[in-house]
Write a protein that holds these residues in place. Sequence first.
Motif, PDB file in Angstrom:
ATOM      1  N   LEU A   1     -21.897  19.955   4.758  1.00  0.00           N
ATOM      2  CA  LEU A   1     -22.261  20.441   3.420  1.00  0.00           C
ATOM      3  C   LEU A   1     -21.546  19.644   2.332  1.00  0.00           C
ATOM      4  CD1 LEU A   1     -22.266  24.329   3.953  1.00  0.00           C
ATOM      5  CD2 LEU A   1     -24.226  22.760   3.886  1.00  0.00           C
ATOM      6  N   ALA A   2     -20.290  19.270   2.588  1.00  0.00           N
ATOM      7  CA  ALA A   2     -19.539  18.472   1.623  1.00  0.00           C
ATOM      8  C   ALA A   2     -20.171  17.083   1.463  1.00  0.00           C
ATOM      9  CB  ALA A   2     -18.083  18.345   2.064  1.00  0.00           C
ATOM     10  N   ARG A   3     -20.600  16.501   2.577  1.00  0.00           N
ATOM     11  CA  ARG A   3     -21.247  15.188   2.518  1.00  0.00           C
ATOM     12  C   ARG A   3     -22.579  15.285   1.792  1.00  0.00           C
ATOM     13  NH1 ARG A   3     -21.011  10.182   1.426  1.00  0.00           N
ATOM     14  NH2 ARG A   3     -21.862   8.681   2.935  1.00  0.00           N
ATOM     15  N   PHE A   4     -23.328  16.335   2.032  1.00  0.00           N
ATOM     16  CA  PHE A   4     -24.587  16.535   1.314  1.00  0.00           C
ATOM     17  C   PHE A   4     -24.343  16.607  -0.198  1.00  0.00           C
ATOM     18  CE2 PHE A   4     -27.079  18.795   4.980  1.00  0.00           C
ATOM     19  CZ  PHE A   4     -27.126  17.602   5.664  1.00  0.00           C
ATOM     20  N   GLU A   5     -23.306  17.324  -0.578  1.00  0.00           N
ATOM     21  CA  GLU A   5     -22.998  17.451  -2.009  1.00  0.00           C
ATOM     22  C   GLU A   5     -22.666  16.095  -2.614  1.00  0.00           C
ATOM     23  OE1 GLU A   5     -20.304  20.207  -5.037  1.00  0.00           O
ATOM     24  OE2 GLU A   5     -20.085  20.416  -2.863  1.00  0.00           O
ATOM     25  N   GLU A   6     -21.906  15.283  -1.883  1.00  0.00           N
ATOM     26  CA  GLU A   6     -21.576  13.933  -2.360  1.00  0.00           C
ATOM     27  C   GLU A   6     -22.825  13.094  -2.588  1.00  0.00           C
ATOM     28  OE1 GLU A   6     -17.321  13.293   0.045  1.00  0.00           O
ATOM     29  OE2 GLU A   6     -19.138  12.238   0.663  1.00  0.00           O
ATOM     30  N   LEU A   7     -23.799  13.261  -1.713  1.00  0.00           N
ATOM     31  CA  LEU A   7     -25.007  12.441  -1.757  1.00  0.00           C
ATOM     32  C   LEU A   7     -26.117  13.043  -2.610  1.00  0.00           C
ATOM     33  CD1 LEU A   7     -25.152  11.546   2.048  1.00  0.00           C
ATOM     34  CD2 LEU A   7     -24.483  10.006   0.181  1.00  0.00           C
ATOM     35  N   GLY A   8     -25.903  14.254  -3.124  1.00  0.00           N
ATOM     36  CA  GLY A   8     -26.935  14.908  -3.919  1.00  0.00           C
ATOM     37  C   GLY A   8     -28.087  15.444  -3.087  1.00  0.00           C
ATOM     38  N   ILE A   9     -27.767  15.925  -1.884  1.00  0.00           N
ATOM     39  CA  ILE A   9     -28.771  16.454  -0.968  1.00  0.00           C
ATOM     40  C   ILE A   9     -28.684  17.973  -0.911  1.00  0.00           C
ATOM     41  CG2 ILE A   9     -29.433  16.592   1.474  1.00  0.00           C
ATOM     42  CD1 ILE A   9     -28.543  13.668   1.721  1.00  0.00           C
ATOM     43  N   HIS A  10     -29.802  18.641  -1.045  1.00  0.00           N
ATOM     44  CA  HIS A  10     -29.841  20.094  -0.885  1.00  0.00           C
ATOM     45  C   HIS A  10     -29.895  20.439   0.601  1.00  0.00           C
ATOM     46  CE1 HIS A  10     -30.494  21.398  -5.081  1.00  0.00           C
ATOM     47  NE2 HIS A  10     -31.144  20.260  -5.212  1.00  0.00           N
ATOM     48  N   PRO A  11     -29.069  21.373   1.056  1.00  0.00           N
ATOM     49  CA  PRO A  11     -29.153  21.794   2.457  1.00  0.00           C
ATOM     50  C   PRO A  11     -30.244  22.833   2.657  1.00  0.00           C
ATOM     51  CG  PRO A  11     -27.385  22.976   1.386  1.00  0.00           C
ATOM     52  CD  PRO A  11     -27.955  22.033   0.355  1.00  0.00           C
ATOM     53  N   VAL A  12     -30.669  23.001   3.900  1.00  0.00           N
ATOM     54  CA  VAL A  12     -31.561  24.112   4.219  1.00  0.00           C
ATOM     55  C   VAL A  12     -30.805  25.418   3.967  1.00  0.00           C
ATOM     56  CG1 VAL A  12     -32.919  22.821   5.899  1.00  0.00           C
ATOM     57  CG2 VAL A  12     -30.859  24.035   6.641  1.00  0.00           C
ATOM     58  N   PRO A  13     -31.501  26.522   3.688  1.00  0.00           N
ATOM     59  CA  PRO A  13     -30.809  27.795   3.443  1.00  0.00           C
ATOM     60  C   PRO A  13     -30.057  28.282   4.680  1.00  0.00           C
ATOM     61  CG  PRO A  13     -33.084  27.882   2.651  1.00  0.00           C
ATOM     62  CD  PRO A  13     -32.958  26.631   3.468  1.00  0.00           C
ATOM     63  N   THR A  14     -28.860  28.794   4.465  1.00  0.00           N
ATOM     64  CA  THR A  14     -28.086  29.418   5.538  1.00  0.00           C
ATOM     65  C   THR A  14     -28.422  30.905   5.570  1.00  0.00           C
ATOM     66  OG1 THR A  14     -26.254  27.846   5.381  1.00  0.00           O
ATOM     67  CG2 THR A  14     -25.768  29.976   6.381  1.00  0.00           C
ATOM     68  N   LEU A  15     -28.822  31.401   6.728  1.00  0.00           N
ATOM     69  CA  LEU A  15     -29.166  32.815   6.872  1.00  0.00           C
ATOM     70  C   LEU A  15     -27.954  33.659   7.244  1.00  0.00           C
ATOM     71  CD1 LEU A  15     -32.587  32.551   8.753  1.00  0.00           C
ATOM     72  CD2 LEU A  15     -32.143  32.646   6.288  1.00  0.00           C
ATOM     73  N   CYS A  16     -27.080  33.125   8.094  1.00  0.00           N
ATOM     74  CA  CYS A  16     -25.870  33.849   8.441  1.00  0.00           C
ATOM     75  C   CYS A  16     -24.899  32.913   9.143  1.00  0.00           C
ATOM     76  CB  CYS A  16     -26.152  35.077   9.315  1.00  0.00           C
ATOM     77  SG  CYS A  16     -26.634  34.694  11.002  1.00  0.00           S
ATOM     78  N   ARG A  17     -23.647  33.349   9.201  1.00  0.00           N
ATOM     79  CA  ARG A  17     -22.610  32.594   9.911  1.00  0.00           C
ATOM     80  C   ARG A  17     -21.604  33.592  10.471  1.00  0.00           C
ATOM     81  NH1 ARG A  17     -19.080  27.393   7.742  1.00  0.00           N
ATOM     82  NH2 ARG A  17     -17.744  27.201   9.601  1.00  0.00           N
ATOM     83  N   GLY A  18     -21.175  33.354  11.692  1.00  0.00           N
ATOM     84  CA  GLY A  18     -20.208  34.247  12.310  1.00  0.00           C
ATOM     85  C   GLY A  18     -20.261  34.151  13.814  1.00  0.00           C
ATOM     86  N   PRO A  19     -19.623  35.080  14.493  1.00  0.00           N
ATOM     87  CA  PRO A  19     -19.597  35.037  15.963  1.00  0.00           C
ATOM     88  C   PRO A  19     -20.942  35.440  16.563  1.00  0.00           C
ATOM     89  CG  PRO A  19     -18.487  36.998  15.165  1.00  0.00           C
ATOM     90  CD  PRO A  19     -18.806  36.186  13.947  1.00  0.00           C
ATOM     91  N   TYR A  20     -21.216  34.896  17.724  1.00  0.00           N
ATOM     92  CA  TYR A  20     -22.409  35.291  18.460  1.00  0.00           C
ATOM     93  C   TYR A  20     -22.257  36.727  18.949  1.00  0.00           C
ATOM     94  CZ  TYR A  20     -25.698  35.763  22.298  1.00  0.00           C
ATOM     95  OH  TYR A  20     -26.682  36.217  23.125  1.00  0.00           O
ATOM     96  N   ARG A  21     -23.353  37.475  18.934  1.00  0.00           N
ATOM     97  CA  ARG A  21     -23.390  38.811  19.543  1.00  0.00           C
ATOM     98  C   ARG A  21     -24.729  38.966  20.237  1.00  0.00           C
ATOM     99  NH1 ARG A  21     -26.463  41.699  15.976  1.00  0.00           N
ATOM    100  NH2 ARG A  21     -26.443  40.996  13.799  1.00  0.00           N
ATOM    101  N   ALA A  22     -24.800  39.900  21.133  1.00  0.00           N
ATOM    102  CA  ALA A  22     -25.946  40.017  22.036  1.00  0.00           C
ATOM    103  C   ALA A  22     -27.289  40.142  21.323  1.00  0.00           C
ATOM    104  CB  ALA A  22     -25.727  41.188  22.982  1.00  0.00           C
ATOM    105  N   SER A  23     -27.359  40.907  20.227  1.00  0.00           N
ATOM    106  CA  SER A  23     -28.656  41.157  19.580  1.00  0.00           C
ATOM    107  C   SER A  23     -28.871  40.305  18.330  1.00  0.00           C
ATOM    108  CB  SER A  23     -28.763  42.639  19.199  1.00  0.00           C
ATOM    109  OG  SER A  23     -27.756  42.985  18.259  1.00  0.00           O
ATOM    110  N   LEU A  24     -28.042  39.298  18.129  1.00  0.00           N
ATOM    111  CA  LEU A  24     -28.095  38.518  16.889  1.00  0.00           C
ATOM    112  C   LEU A  24     -29.479  37.925  16.635  1.00  0.00           C
ATOM    113  CD1 LEU A  24     -26.753  37.132  14.447  1.00  0.00           C
ATOM    114  CD2 LEU A  24     -26.088  35.268  15.993  1.00  0.00           C
ATOM    115  N   PHE A  25     -30.032  37.232  17.588  1.00  0.00           N
ATOM    116  CA  PHE A  25     -31.294  36.531  17.360  1.00  0.00           C
ATOM    117  C   PHE A  25     -32.465  37.507  17.213  1.00  0.00           C
ATOM    118  CE2 PHE A  25     -28.992  33.133  19.944  1.00  0.00           C
ATOM    119  CZ  PHE A  25     -28.426  32.582  18.808  1.00  0.00           C
ATOM    120  N   GLU A  26     -32.433  38.596  17.957  1.00  0.00           N
ATOM    121  CA  GLU A  26     -33.477  39.606  17.802  1.00  0.00           C
ATOM    122  C   GLU A  26     -33.439  40.225  16.404  1.00  0.00           C
ATOM    123  OE1 GLU A  26     -32.789  39.177  22.170  1.00  0.00           O
ATOM    124  OE2 GLU A  26     -31.511  39.310  20.393  1.00  0.00           O
ATOM    125  N   ASP A  27     -32.227  40.491  15.906  1.00  0.00           N
ATOM    126  CA  ASP A  27     -32.086  41.068  14.566  1.00  0.00           C
ATOM    127  C   ASP A  27     -32.577  40.096  13.497  1.00  0.00           C
ATOM    128  OD1 ASP A  27     -31.012  43.322  15.739  1.00  0.00           O
ATOM    129  OD2 ASP A  27     -28.930  42.812  15.265  1.00  0.00           O
TER     130      ASP A  27
END
Length: 207
Positions: A123-149
Amino acid sequence: MKKYGRTFHLPISPGATSDDKVMSSLDGLAVDDLVVTEKMDGENTTIHAAGTHARSPDSRYHPSRDWLKAFAAGISPQLAEGERIIGENPHARHSVAYDALPSYFLGFAWIIDDRVQAWDPTLARFEELGIHPVPTLCRGPYRASLFEDLARDLDLDRQEGFVARWADAFPESSMPERMGKYVRAGHVQSDIHWMKSELVPNGIDRS
């Protein structure tokens, strides 16, 4: 031309076809720091020091690539040999219609010498280059139902799916274990490939 590796489908992905690869296990994603980003409906594109190319082997001219080539011309001189920026070119409307994109290039990976860089430096490199990142939906530890949710929360009229990846760096060769995608069912809704159709551009947020 260094072709970007394939992202395997998550086992629950309903959009996997007979030609797609599906992860055999989620063990490689069961980590404490997982990033899930929106999977944009566009053309996978690489920007490198010598220019740009699409992942597709179809190299025929298409007007949706003109903007991207001009954009890449400002990025490529800032890249070192062995450094690649991977992203999505959503200029042409495929199956999902976007009306307020921040850019016609949305980055999702930064690779140096065949190593996918960690998410925060990316993300820092993207900012340096003037690139927009794809949207982040979530970040954190994996849990069993994460992808279904996450799948349940998708707006299937406006979102193609999502991609989960390690937040840490990993070898590009480990993508089949360290990354996985979920794609909505019935994603391709036209019998005519977008490259053979008249260009219908997605909308840009000009506010």
